[in-house]
Design a protein around this motif. Structure first.
Motif, mmCIF file in Angstrom:
data_model
loop_
_atom_site.group_PDB
_atom_site.id
_atom_site.type_symbol
_atom_site.label_atom_id
_atom_site.label_comp_id
_atom_site.label_asym_id
_atom_site.label_seq_id
_atom_site.Cartn_x
_atom_site.Cartn_y
_atom_site.Cartn_z
ATOM 1 N N ARG A 1 29.630 57.981 39.205
ATOM 2 C CA ARG A 1 30.353 57.817 40.364
ATOM 3 C C ARG A 1 30.788 56.171 40.409
ATOM 4 O O ARG A 1 31.904 56.102 40.591
ATOM 5 C CB ARG A 1 29.191 57.883 41.344
ATOM 6 C CG ARG A 1 29.618 57.881 42.832
ATOM 7 C CD ARG A 1 28.671 58.130 43.803
ATOM 8 N NE ARG A 1 28.394 59.434 43.896
ATOM 9 C CZ ARG A 1 26.970 60.104 43.418
ATOM 10 N NH1 ARG A 1 26.185 59.069 43.232
ATOM 11 N NH2 ARG A 1 26.780 61.311 43.420
ATOM 12 N N LEU A 2 30.056 55.509 39.680
ATOM 13 C CA LEU A 2 30.531 53.979 39.738
ATOM 14 C C LEU A 2 31.448 53.766 38.810
ATOM 15 O O LEU A 2 32.647 53.084 39.000
ATOM 16 C CB LEU A 2 29.301 52.946 39.498
ATOM 17 C CG LEU A 2 29.643 51.621 39.490
ATOM 18 C CD1 LEU A 2 29.953 50.992 40.941
ATOM 19 C CD2 LEU A 2 28.534 50.764 39.065
ATOM 20 N N TYR A 3 31.252 54.417 37.460
ATOM 21 C CA TYR A 3 32.457 54.368 36.674
ATOM 22 C C TYR A 3 33.869 55.050 37.081
ATOM 23 O O TYR A 3 34.640 54.129 36.927
ATOM 24 C CB TYR A 3 31.827 55.182 35.362
ATOM 25 C CG TYR A 3 32.906 54.939 34.021
ATOM 26 C CD1 TYR A 3 32.492 53.996 33.077
ATOM 27 C CD2 TYR A 3 34.243 55.640 33.729
ATOM 28 C CE1 TYR A 3 33.348 53.707 32.008
ATOM 29 C CE2 TYR A 3 34.902 55.516 32.602
ATOM 30 C CZ TYR A 3 34.334 54.687 31.923
ATOM 31 O OH TYR A 3 35.231 54.302 30.789
ATOM 32 N N ASP A 4 33.952 55.974 37.696
ATOM 33 C CA ASP A 4 35.038 56.616 38.293
ATOM 34 C C ASP A 4 35.738 55.798 39.271
ATOM 35 O O ASP A 4 36.777 55.493 39.504
ATOM 36 C CB ASP A 4 34.925 58.025 39.090
ATOM 37 C CG ASP A 4 34.343 59.123 37.948
ATOM 38 O OD1 ASP A 4 34.686 58.708 36.651
ATOM 39 O OD2 ASP A 4 34.060 60.107 38.166
ATOM 40 N N TYR A 5 34.715 55.047 40.219
ATOM 41 C CA TYR A 5 35.142 54.022 41.150
ATOM 42 C C TYR A 5 35.921 53.035 40.586
ATOM 43 O O TYR A 5 36.807 52.237 40.993
ATOM 44 C CB TYR A 5 33.848 53.835 42.040
ATOM 45 C CG TYR A 5 34.160 52.516 43.051
ATOM 46 C CD1 TYR A 5 34.838 52.736 44.266
ATOM 47 C CD2 TYR A 5 33.972 51.190 42.753
ATOM 48 C CE1 TYR A 5 35.446 51.776 45.085
ATOM 49 C CE2 TYR A 5 34.256 50.040 43.736
ATOM 50 C CZ TYR A 5 34.878 50.250 44.675
ATOM 51 O OH TYR A 5 35.016 49.244 45.690
ATOM 52 N N ALA A 6 35.167 52.481 39.427
ATOM 53 C CA ALA A 6 35.811 51.215 38.728
ATOM 54 C C ALA A 6 37.072 51.442 38.098
ATOM 55 O O ALA A 6 38.120 50.573 38.122
ATOM 56 C CB ALA A 6 34.837 50.836 37.594
ATOM 57 N N PRO B 1 36.927 45.430 37.443
ATOM 58 C CA PRO B 1 36.532 46.800 36.958
ATOM 59 C C PRO B 1 35.824 47.050 35.765
ATOM 60 O O PRO B 1 34.951 47.919 35.739
ATOM 61 C CB PRO B 1 38.033 47.617 36.926
ATOM 62 C CG PRO B 1 38.726 46.748 37.926
ATOM 63 C CD PRO B 1 38.427 45.447 37.966
ATOM 64 N N SER B 2 36.155 45.931 34.873
ATOM 65 C CA SER B 2 35.549 46.032 33.428
ATOM 66 C C SER B 2 34.168 45.674 33.617
ATOM 67 O O SER B 2 33.268 46.149 32.906
ATOM 68 C CB SER B 2 36.174 44.966 32.693
ATOM 69 O OG SER B 2 35.647 45.017 31.429
ATOM 70 N N THR B 3 33.857 44.617 34.642
ATOM 71 C CA THR B 3 32.519 44.544 34.908
ATOM 72 C C THR B 3 31.684 45.378 35.444
ATOM 73 O O THR B 3 30.406 45.840 35.305
ATOM 74 C CB THR B 3 32.300 43.160 35.845
ATOM 75 O OG1 THR B 3 33.395 41.932 35.317
ATOM 76 C CG2 THR B 3 30.971 42.737 35.982
ATOM 77 N N LEU B 4 32.138 46.206 36.330
ATOM 78 C CA LEU B 4 31.503 47.536 37.256
ATOM 79 C C LEU B 4 31.414 48.527 35.995
ATOM 80 O O LEU B 4 30.281 49.168 36.212
ATOM 81 C CB LEU B 4 32.453 48.015 38.087
ATOM 82 C CG LEU B 4 32.295 47.350 39.530
ATOM 83 C CD1 LEU B 4 33.176 48.444 40.477
ATOM 84 C CD2 LEU B 4 30.822 47.276 39.964
ATOM 85 N N HIS B 5 32.080 48.500 34.853
ATOM 86 C CA HIS B 5 31.773 49.375 33.994
ATOM 87 C C HIS B 5 30.490 49.114 33.188
ATOM 88 O O HIS B 5 29.565 49.915 32.901
ATOM 89 C CB HIS B 5 32.703 49.391 32.898
ATOM 90 C CG HIS B 5 34.198 50.376 33.093
ATOM 91 N ND1 HIS B 5 35.422 50.009 32.587
ATOM 92 C CD2 HIS B 5 34.201 50.990 34.062
ATOM 93 C CE1 HIS B 5 36.148 50.532 33.046
ATOM 94 N NE2 HIS B 5 35.695 51.355 33.861
ATOM 95 N N LYS C 1 39.453 53.189 39.531
ATOM 96 C CA LYS C 1 40.674 53.303 40.450
ATOM 97 C C LYS C 1 41.089 51.627 40.562
ATOM 98 O O LYS C 1 42.162 51.450 41.255
ATOM 99 C CB LYS C 1 40.126 53.442 41.890
ATOM 100 C CG LYS C 1 39.633 55.151 42.007
ATOM 101 C CD LYS C 1 38.849 55.450 43.118
ATOM 102 C CE LYS C 1 38.465 56.943 42.953
ATOM 103 N NZ LYS C 1 37.747 57.417 44.251
ATOM 104 N N GLY C 2 40.369 50.772 40.155
ATOM 105 C CA GLY C 2 40.913 49.159 40.268
ATOM 106 C C GLY C 2 41.027 48.585 41.531
ATOM 107 O O GLY C 2 41.539 47.586 41.788
ATOM 108 N N ASN C 3 40.109 49.091 42.700
ATOM 109 C CA ASN C 3 40.434 48.634 43.692
ATOM 110 C C ASN C 3 38.924 48.025 44.087
ATOM 111 O O ASN C 3 38.635 47.490 45.252
ATOM 112 C CB ASN C 3 40.489 49.814 44.924
ATOM 113 C CG ASN C 3 41.622 50.434 44.736
ATOM 114 O OD1 ASN C 3 42.851 49.641 44.485
ATOM 115 N ND2 ASN C 3 41.876 51.614 44.831
ATOM 116 N N SER C 4 38.233 47.410 43.401
ATOM 117 C CA SER C 4 36.892 47.010 43.297
ATOM 118 C C SER C 4 36.886 45.397 43.639
ATOM 119 O O SER C 4 37.720 44.868 43.259
ATOM 120 C CB SER C 4 35.911 47.195 42.312
ATOM 121 O OG SER C 4 36.441 46.744 41.056
#
Length: 540
Positions: free
Chosen positions: A90-95, A104-108, A97-100
């Motif tokens: 879920r978090l990987y897919d959200y990242a 996004p790389s950190t969220l990965h 999208k690029g709207n975090s």
């Protein structure tokens, strides 16, 4: 002290055991070698193995880590209880999208950590790093580093030796067991290991490695171990995700020149003190903290039903760790390195000592084992162990059904066993012709220590092959035995002997540097008539 003598002493200690970051950093600076190289050289000296073999094994560990990351970020992995799962994907897919808010790389990185933790909660294969409860952090940052394209796989694998050296210092100076030191000992240790490892991987100095550890660990002090329902799920999984990002931030701070005003060795010492002063209800017992909230109790009842809590006082000294694979390992079926992998090893040691398939098994649990054994899969692990399975066996989650299939009768009870580590169990096995009683503790990270054998106070770790020799107490028998072992090329690393009475039954334990085959055991029994029985005990 003369600089040469001091350097020699540092080198000797670095090869034997890592107990001080200051000494480790000084050794790296003086030898102009990276920390990973010092750890590899220590492994070579300890195990008498080739460098290529040691690195190949670590590469295999990283493969298991990467597989867990990929599985949990590309598919929705649910825990066995159904309480958690799917957040890594879920978090990987959200990242993506690029709207975090966070890059996004950190969220990965956070998604990677959640993924590994969810595979663990699903009783999938992971690497305890340094424990199963904190096993998401190092894989998360290393896979993220690999995916960045800045580092080769070989560089990443070598950096795992850095992580193991740093983890050894923390384990030897404080603890990596949540039951002994709270979650700071698991999540905090993993965060510090990952932060320091990233610094060296990025070309930072040994001194910057130390500052990264201090920065990361200071901000984990006091973190309690409060697993809801005793499961390695809530809050463990989310903590892995957030602290993976913390590790990267601490590494960046150190690389930028930010220093830890309190030296990292002192921070580690404080972590040990805080852990000792932490209430037992906040040390992996599943009683206090989030586990004690109304919702926490509701979830526990939902999974296990109502059960009277058992509170006992228990204590234990931190384990002594030497090998890289005591920190980066074991490879195991989750969810807990101390409650699952350690329990499998205890059961397996008892299985080997019985030296035949058991028909009845009784497990008496104390401390954290007693209060959380169902949530952590300790019951499955102990049963699997006494049936002869090892920590990576895919049959562990099905141990109860398999025990029923082969007619193994078993029972679990709770009792106070003495002043041992909180994760302690008395295993009583009965086979067709033999009986055995093994009192053993799981010390964290899959490491175990046998405390008593058939009521004899004989301690051994299972880290090395061990010869258990039953014989009659007689003058000169130990000297004769040692002479024969020496002539057969067997080197003894550690030895203990206990007797029931003068000229009565006795047991000798010899931990040895290399394994022996059945032929050698037969020869030993033949050449030493006073030996009643001899059994070789090994953990994988």
């Amino acid at each position: 002290m003369n600089l040469y003598i001091r350097t020699v002493l540092i080198k000797e200690q670095a090869h034997m055991a890592f107990t001080s970051l200051n000494q480790l950093i000084e050794h790296a600076e003086q030898s102009q070698k990276p920390i990973y190289e010092l750890m590899i050289q220590s492994e070579i000296k300890q195990k008498s193995m080739q460098r290529e073999t040691i690195i190949k094994k670590m590469s295999e560990q990283f493969t298991v880590m990467e597989e867990a990351v990929r599985k949990g970020t590309t598919t929705s992995v649910m825990s066995r209880t159904g309480l958690t799962g799917g957040d890594g994907q879920r978090l990987y897919d959200y990242a993506e999208k690029g709207n975090s808010f966070v890059h996004p790389s950190t969220l990965h990185t956070a998604a990677n950590a959640l993924a590994v933790s969810e595979v663990n909660a699903n009783m999938g294969r992971i690497v305890a790093t340094p424990t199963a409860g904190s096993a998401g952090i190092l894989p998360a940052v290393l896979v993220h580093a690999l995916d960045s394209g800045k580092y080769t796989r070989e560089q990443v694998v070598l950096s795992m030796f850095t992580a193991s050296a740093l983890g050894l210092v923390i384990a030897n100076r404080a603890s990596i067991s949540g039951a002994a030191g709270g979650c700071q000992a698991e999540i905090g240790s993993a965060t510090a290991m990952a932060a320091g490892t990233l610094v060296e991987l990025a070309g930072g100095t040994p001194d910057q490695v130390g500052h990264a550890i201090g920065i990361a660990l200071k901000n984990s002090l006091g973190l309690v171990c409060d697993p809801v329902a005793g499961l390695v799920e809530i809050p463990c999984i989310i903590r892995n995700g957030l602290h993976a990002i913390t590790a990267e931030a601490a590494a960046d701070m150190a690389m930028a020149g930010v220093v830890s005003i309190i030296p990292p060795d002192e921070v580690i010492h404080v972590m040990h003190e805080v852990g000792q002063n932490m209430p037992e209800s906040l040390r992996e017992t599943g009683i206090g903290g989030l586990a004690g909230t109304p919702t926490g109790q509701k979830l526990k009842n939902q999974v296990f039903g109502k059960e009277k809590e058992s509170k006992e006082k228990s204590s234990g000294a931190p384990a002594k760790y030497q090998s890289a694979y005591e920190i980066i390992g074991p490879v195991m079926i989750g969810p807990s390195s101390s409650h699952t992998a350690g329990a499998v090893r205890i059961g397996n040691v008892a299985h080997q000592l019985l030296n035949e398939q058991p028909i009845h098994a009784k497990f008496s649990l104390m401390g954290s084992f007693a209060t959380t054994y169902q949530g952590h899969g300790t019951d499955l692990a102990l049963l699997a162990g006494v049936m002869g399975y090892n920590t990576t066996d895919d049959r562990i989650p099905h141990a109860i059904e398999l025990a029923i299939e082969i007619g193994l009768e078993y029972e679990f009870t709770k009792r106070v066993l003495g002043s041992y580590h909180p994760n302690t169990v008395l295993v009583e096995l009965t086979g067709p012709t033999n009986k055995i009683k093994v009192l053993a503790s799981s010390l964290g990270g899959g490491k175990i220590e046998v405390q008593e054998l058939d009521d004899y106070p004989l301690k051994f770790s299972g880290e090395r092959p061990a010869l258990l020799i039953r014989h009659t107490d007689q003058k000169g028998v130990i000297a004769d035995l040692l002479g024969i072992l020496s002539r057969k090329g067997i080197n003894i690393a550690r030895m203990a002997n206990e007797r029931f009475a003068i000229d009565g039954p006795a047991i000798t334990i010899c931990e040895i540097d290399s394994s022996v085959d059945e032929k050698m055991l037969t020869e030993l029994k033949r050449d030493v008539p006073i030996i009643d029985d001899i059994v070789l005990v090994e953990t994988e």
